[in-house]
Design an enzyme around this catalytic site. Structure first.
Site, PDB file in Angstrom:
ATOM      1  N   HIS A  72     -34.081 -31.600  20.797  1.00  0.00           N
ATOM      2  CA  HIS A  72     -34.721 -31.085  22.018  1.00  0.00           C
ATOM      3  C   HIS A  72     -35.283 -32.245  22.818  1.00  0.00           C
ATOM      4  O   HIS A  72     -35.114 -32.331  24.027  1.00  0.00           O
ATOM      5  CB  HIS A  72     -35.891 -30.148  21.682  1.00  0.00           C
ATOM      6  CG  HIS A  72     -35.526 -28.981  20.822  1.00  0.00           C
ATOM      7  ND1 HIS A  72     -36.421 -28.380  19.986  1.00  0.00           N
ATOM      8  CD2 HIS A  72     -34.365 -28.304  20.666  1.00  0.00           C
ATOM      9  CE1 HIS A  72     -35.827 -27.381  19.352  1.00  0.00           C
ATOM     10  NE2 HIS A  72     -34.576 -27.320  19.746  1.00  0.00           N
TER      11      HIS A  72
ATOM     12  N   ARG B 189     -24.751 -19.193  20.145  1.00  0.00           N
ATOM     13  CA  ARG B 189     -26.096 -18.769  20.558  1.00  0.00           C
ATOM     14  C   ARG B 189     -25.890 -17.770  21.681  1.00  0.00           C
ATOM     15  O   ARG B 189     -25.022 -17.946  22.512  1.00  0.00           O
ATOM     16  CB  ARG B 189     -26.938 -19.952  21.052  1.00  0.00           C
ATOM     17  CG  ARG B 189     -27.599 -20.687  19.921  1.00  0.00           C
ATOM     18  CD  ARG B 189     -28.670 -21.617  20.440  1.00  0.00           C
ATOM     19  NE  ARG B 189     -30.009 -21.098  20.205  1.00  0.00           N
ATOM     20  CZ  ARG B 189     -30.963 -21.066  21.118  1.00  0.00           C
ATOM     21  NH1 ARG B 189     -30.731 -21.493  22.331  1.00  0.00           N
ATOM     22  NH2 ARG B 189     -32.153 -20.598  20.829  1.00  0.00           N
TER      23      ARG B 189
ATOM     24  N   ALA C 178     -27.611 -29.910  16.988  1.00  0.00           N
ATOM     25  CA  ALA C 178     -27.769 -28.480  17.263  1.00  0.00           C
ATOM     26  C   ALA C 178     -28.896 -28.240  18.263  1.00  0.00           C
ATOM     27  O   ALA C 178     -28.793 -27.376  19.136  1.00  0.00           O
ATOM     28  CB  ALA C 178     -28.041 -27.716  15.970  1.00  0.00           C
TER      29      ALA C 178
ATOM     30  N   CYS D 219     -29.733 -29.392  12.688  1.00  0.00           N
ATOM     31  CA  CYS D 219     -29.819 -30.830  12.938  1.00  0.00           C
ATOM     32  C   CYS D 219     -30.106 -31.142  14.405  1.00  0.00           C
ATOM     33  O   CYS D 219     -30.189 -30.267  15.259  1.00  0.00           O
ATOM     34  CB  CYS D 219     -28.515 -31.499  12.526  1.00  0.00           C
ATOM     35  SG  CYS D 219     -27.124 -30.969  13.547  1.00  0.00           S
TER      36      CYS D 219
END
Lengths: 548, 459
Positions: free
Chosen positions: A202, A96, A65, A62
């Site tokens: 992003h 991550r 994230a 999503c």
């Protein structure tokens, strides 16, 4: 047993889509291309960056994230507070593999921490702003950080908590308390539902970092050739290897977005001579904005693959045009390639002719094909989890990309030249000369031109398609992420994770290429795959019997 | 260079900021429970990210495929409700993946907008989006209430709420709800019941689902799991044994009040005395005697507890995890004469502290307990009052390394070791394994730290 005639790629596609309800098949048809050769592909569109169909088992995550996990996660000295119920903060806690070097004794490093407002029913009903204020205060009291970032999760947008107001208010309040300690506080409206994938996150992250941090510090650090590396997240130490090579060439890394990065690097990004974009998908927004505001050109680079690394270094040297640098880069390449070639000579005979498929987040599905090429392997299928059309077809299609309701959701910042600091790094004349010599600015040709005829290009692949592809096409290795790993391996095909590298790496740069060669050799030639059948499965009929 | 360098010894009160949580949210527990139904596809009614995060976490923990659908909310669904998405999801799931069951759980997003999942599921059935013979169960699992344990409990209750069907005749079986434990633990509970010759319905049952073999032939829906038929039949059992109050009591109480299946709520059968309680309750409920094999296994555990008592006596332990697990672990540590010094859970529930106080009332130490605490708090306690051993999930390895204290991994998630999928910690055999791990940690440390003059061959 006679072997079945291999299916053509078009037949593979048909076979896979046949299972779907009509509406689903129609939609997937546009996201599932057979490569018909470079000429024909010029006129073929792929559908990308559209909603995942409900019920389909997708690879995607999503917006939150993409914003908190991917872009801001790797920066070590920002206190990232997740505003929401506990889950989102928890799942993005150390999951991550962004490595960071916080070895300086006084270096701040919050990457090992998870900060959350842990919203409960009471906060959902009565609003969570007071709790958020208090959480920011507590974070400040405990850590006195350089920066605090706030990330919104789904319910925050729904109940109308104004995270930006809290950020502004707390920033003012805390900076007034202690003028000697400056703290920057900013927020992200990156609710999970904001977009169709991580991609929206992003973009939101790029916008806010650009608005609140980039350009805060316009003092140029030491270094003759100053570059920013954009879209490199230091998975498994990739950024360390890239930095090692840059250092060796005498190129200074001014800031990294955002592997092994610090707040200060973001703040001073506006002084670089050149922006190098690794992951085109996640960070091109910042590259474009920096160009408009300060006149910093950007180029697409790729440090995945030894040849690509060499090519990218030459590109950077050519940009600066300084003979000393150009020569030094050649020296470094020659020296590094000795080891690379030796490793490759050992491995290549065992990997040549094998096939790979790559279905990962953003640019890696493209970049890693270069490494497979070096191993003599063919990439027979590839696609992205959260790309846009330009990542497949190249930036030439950007003007034709339809804006839909989902993409309209994400704010496009209007950027203007900074009157005080706008400084074109190259004159128009110089740019023209570089372009005449084959240099491409602001250009990315996408994945499709680098793929062969008769390969498959699939956007937002799902579990059904993954398993059918493996069953029909039997690649020797499949590259994807953790959610796909074990399902693929149960089918007897090794899966290489290109999100977290299966805890291996680095795979970038020259040393990374060598690591990758050995890793692929290990995976495709492992004995394990010969043990799947028990002896009694191979010959179930008894030839003699001991039972009296 | 420390990993948690910003954790100070000085403890300041926090009322709003959770740091390094000792819990996660409901839906992941619901997803795990749903995987314990045979032929079931869990479905997450919310944004894609929830489903992706939950699948990733469970996949990392089990190193096995974890399938689940998602309603893939975008802004539109968040504004207009997720009904259209869920209806579409049902149709696609049954047509493409063909599971026997879809188990839908909600998320904070769908709960905040107030989607009524049972109503949507009914609508799907009426519109023919759920094929004949296929089943949908639902559970309301808002992430802003409770924790992953609550989600597990809600989904287990959802199974019987949606399926349990009363018949005229009892089935002669006992329902056993194993609690939020590993597939290996569920397997061990089945083995013990078989040894006791008690026919049971174990639900959920992830044994054979999340610890499957590698054969080159992949089944999206493995052979394991409780069947829909069995779940229907839970209404006709002689009784229910609910193991672990937090994880199992909701479903047990539902069957008791709705279908008159009497229930008994016990702790998790982890460690000597808790396993004793379980075997004893099973014996009485089923009217069976305990076979010699089980008494033998029990005796083996007692034997080892005696053999190595000197290395356990008054050793201090810090623990973080889930209430049911922590209660059983604390009881086990106390039975070994160890000191459970610092205990933290993120899962709410006042009862937890009461239970821990009760279990530790004779422990010669003022035990620290924090309900709705976090690992940052636990770490600060450890800095102020060091311990010999840590027990908790993989996230505790950061504290272990910084403070140089051995860690026994237990709980969820375990992301960096193998074993929990295959080897139980419940039952006497599980107790022996847990004891072996604790002793290994303590004795390995002793061997590392003892001076050369007193480095011992035999321990």
């Amino acid at each position: 047993m006679p072997t079945k005639k291999a299916m053509t790629p078009a037949e593979v596609k048909e076979e896979i889509l046949r299972r779907y309800p009509t509406k689903v098949a129609r939609k997937r048809d546009k996201q599932f291309l057979v490569h018909e050769g470079p000429e024909a592909m010029q006129t073929k569109d792929i559908q990308a960056n559209v909603r995942t169909i409900p019920g389909i088992i997708t690879q995607r995550g999503c917006t939150y994230a993409g914003c908190k996990g991917v872009i801001l996660g790797p920066t070590r000295d920002i206190v990232n507070i997740t505003h929401g119920p506990i889950g989102c903060g928890f799942y993005s806690w150390l999951t991550r593999r962004n490595q960071t070097d916080a070895s300086a004794p006084d270096a701040a490093n919050y990457m090992t921490y998870c900060f959350s407002t842990d919203m409960t029913e009471h906060d959902i009903v009565f609003g969570g702003m007071n709790k958020l204020r208090q959480a920011v205060q507590e974070a400040y009291d405990l850590f006195k950080p350089r920066a605090i970032a706030i990330f919104s999760t789904c319910p925050v947008g729904l109940i109308g908590d104004d995270v930006h107001a809290v950020a502004r208010e707390m920033k003012e309040k805390l900076n007034a308390i202690d003028p000697n300690h400056k703290v920057n506080i900013f927020a992200f409206s990156c609710e999970g539902y904001k977009g169709v994938s991580q991609s929206a996150g992003h973009h939101i992250a790029n916008n806010q970092i650009f608005t609140h941090v980039v350009g805060e510090e316009m003092k140029r650090p030491e270094g003759k050739y100053l570059i920013n590396m954009l879209g490199e997240y230091n998975i498994g130490g990739d950024a360390f290897e890239i930095e090692r090579i840059l250092d060796k060439c005498g190129i200074t890394l001014n800031s990294s977005f955002s592997g092994n990065s610090t707040y200060e690097q973001f703040a001073r990004a506006g002084v670089a001579d050149l922006n190098c974009v690794m992951c085109h998908r996640s960070i091109n927004y910042v590259a474009d904005m920096m160009e408009t505001k300060w006149g910093i050109p950007w180029i697409k680079v790729n440090f995945i693959g030894a040849k690509s690394t060499a090519k990218s270094l030459r590109k950077i040297a050519q940009y600066f045009g300084d003979k000393q640098l150009i020569d030094r880069v050649e020296e470094v390449i020659a020296e590094e390639m000795k080891n690379v070639d030796a490793t490759l000579a050992d491995v290549k005979p065992r990997t040549t002719g094998k096939t790979a498929m790559l279905f990962v987040g953003g640019s890696r599905a493209h970049h890693y094909q270069d490494l497979f090429k070096e191993l003599g392997m063919r990439s027979i299928g590839a696609g992205y989890e959260f790309a846009h059309r330009d990542d497949y077809e190249g930036r030439r299609v950007i003007p034709d990309i339809k804006v839909d309701a989902d993409s309209r959701n994400i704010e496009e910042l209007h950027i203007e030249q900074d009157p005080a600091n706008y400084n074109p790094r190259k004159t128009d004349e110089e740019l023209k000369q570089l372009e005449a010599a084959g240099f491409e600015f602001k250009e990315y040709a996408g994945l499709i031109p680098d793929m062969d005829k008769d390969t498959l290009i699939i956007d937002d692949i799902n579990s059904w398609e993954t398993e059918k592809l493996i069953e029909i096409m039997k690649p020797d290795i499949f590259c994807a992420g953790i959610k796909e790993k074990y399902a693929v391996e149960k089918l007897g095909v090794p899966l290489k994770q290109l999100h977290n590298y299966d805890m291996g790496g680095p795979y970038a740069g020259f040393k990374g290429a060598m690591n990758y060669y050995l890793e692929i050799d290990r995976l495709v030639n492992s004995k394990i795959w010969s043990y799947l059948e028990a002896p009694w499965d191979k010959e179930p009929e008894l030839s003699a019997t001991y039972v009296g | 260079m420390t990993l948690l360098r910003h954790t100070s010894k000085e403890i300041k009160d926090r009322s709003a900021l959770t740091i390094n949580p000792a819990k996660t949210c409901q839906p992941v527990g619901a997803m795990y429970a749903a995987l314990g139904i045979h032929g079931c596809l869990p479905h997450s009614h919310g944004s894609q990210g929830c489903c992706s995060y939950h699948r990733s976490m469970l996949t990392r923990h089990y190193k096995e495929p974890v399938y689940a659908g998602t309603s893939s909310f975008t802004e539109g669904a968040s504004v207009f409700g997720g009904q259209a998405n869920l209806l579409q999801a049902f149709q696609n799931i049954f047509e493409i993946y063909d599971p026997d069951v879809v188990a839908v759980h909600s998320t904070c997003l769908s709960e905040t907008i107030g989607d009524d999942m049972p109503q949507i599921a009914d609508k799907a059935v009426k519109e023919g989006k759920v094929p004949e013979g296929k089943v949908v169960v639902t559970a309301s699992t808002p992430s802003y209430v409770g924790s992953h344990v609550t989600g597990f409990a809600n989904m287990v209750q959802g199974m019987v709420k949606g399926l349990a069907t009363k018949k005229d005749k009892k089935n002669g079986k006992i329902n056993v709800i194993p609690g939020f434990v590993e597939p290996s633990d569920m397997g061990e509970i089945k083995r013990l019941c078989k040894l006791m010759d008690v026919p049971i319905i174990l639900f959920p049952d992830t044994d054979g689902v999340l610890n499957g073999p590698l054969t080159g032939k992949h089944k999206m829906f493995p052979d394991g799991g409780v069947t829909v038929e069995e779940l229907r039949d839970t209404a006709n059992s002689m009784g229910t044994l609910a193991l672990g109050e937090w994880g199992s009591s909701l479903a047990a109480k539902y069957l008791d009040s709705t279908h008159k299946v009497p229930c008994q709520i016990l702790g998790l059968p982890l460690g000597l005395t808790a396993t004793d309680s379980f075997i004893d309750a099973l014996r009485k409920m089923a009217g069976k005697s305990v076979p010699a094999e089980i008494s033998f296994e029990r005796g083996q555990l007692v034997d080892v507890m005696k053999d190595y008592h000197q290395y356990l006596y008054r050793r201090k332990v810090a623990l973080a995890g889930d209430p049911d697990q922590l209660i059983a672990l604390t009881e086990f540590l106390v039975s070994l004469d160890m000191i459970p010094a610092h205990i933290v859970t993120g899962t709410p529930g006042k009862k937890f502290e009461e239970r821990i106080r009760e279990i530790t009332k004779d422990v010669p130490y003022k035990v620290n307990v924090k309900v709705e605490g976090d690992m940052f708090m636990l770490h600060q306690w450890i800095k102020n009052d060091p311990v010999d051993l840590l027990i908790g999930n993989t996230y505790m390895k950061y504290i272990a390394r910084d403070e140089d204290i051995p860690l026994v991994r237990h709980g969820l998630p375990i992301l960096d070791r193998v074993g929990h999928q295959y080897f139980p910690t419940v039952g006497y055999k599980g107790g022996l394994r847990l004891l072996e791990k604790i002793l290994d940690a303590i004795l390995t440390r002793k061997d590392r730290d003892d001076p050369e003059t007193s480095f011992e061959l035999a321990l």
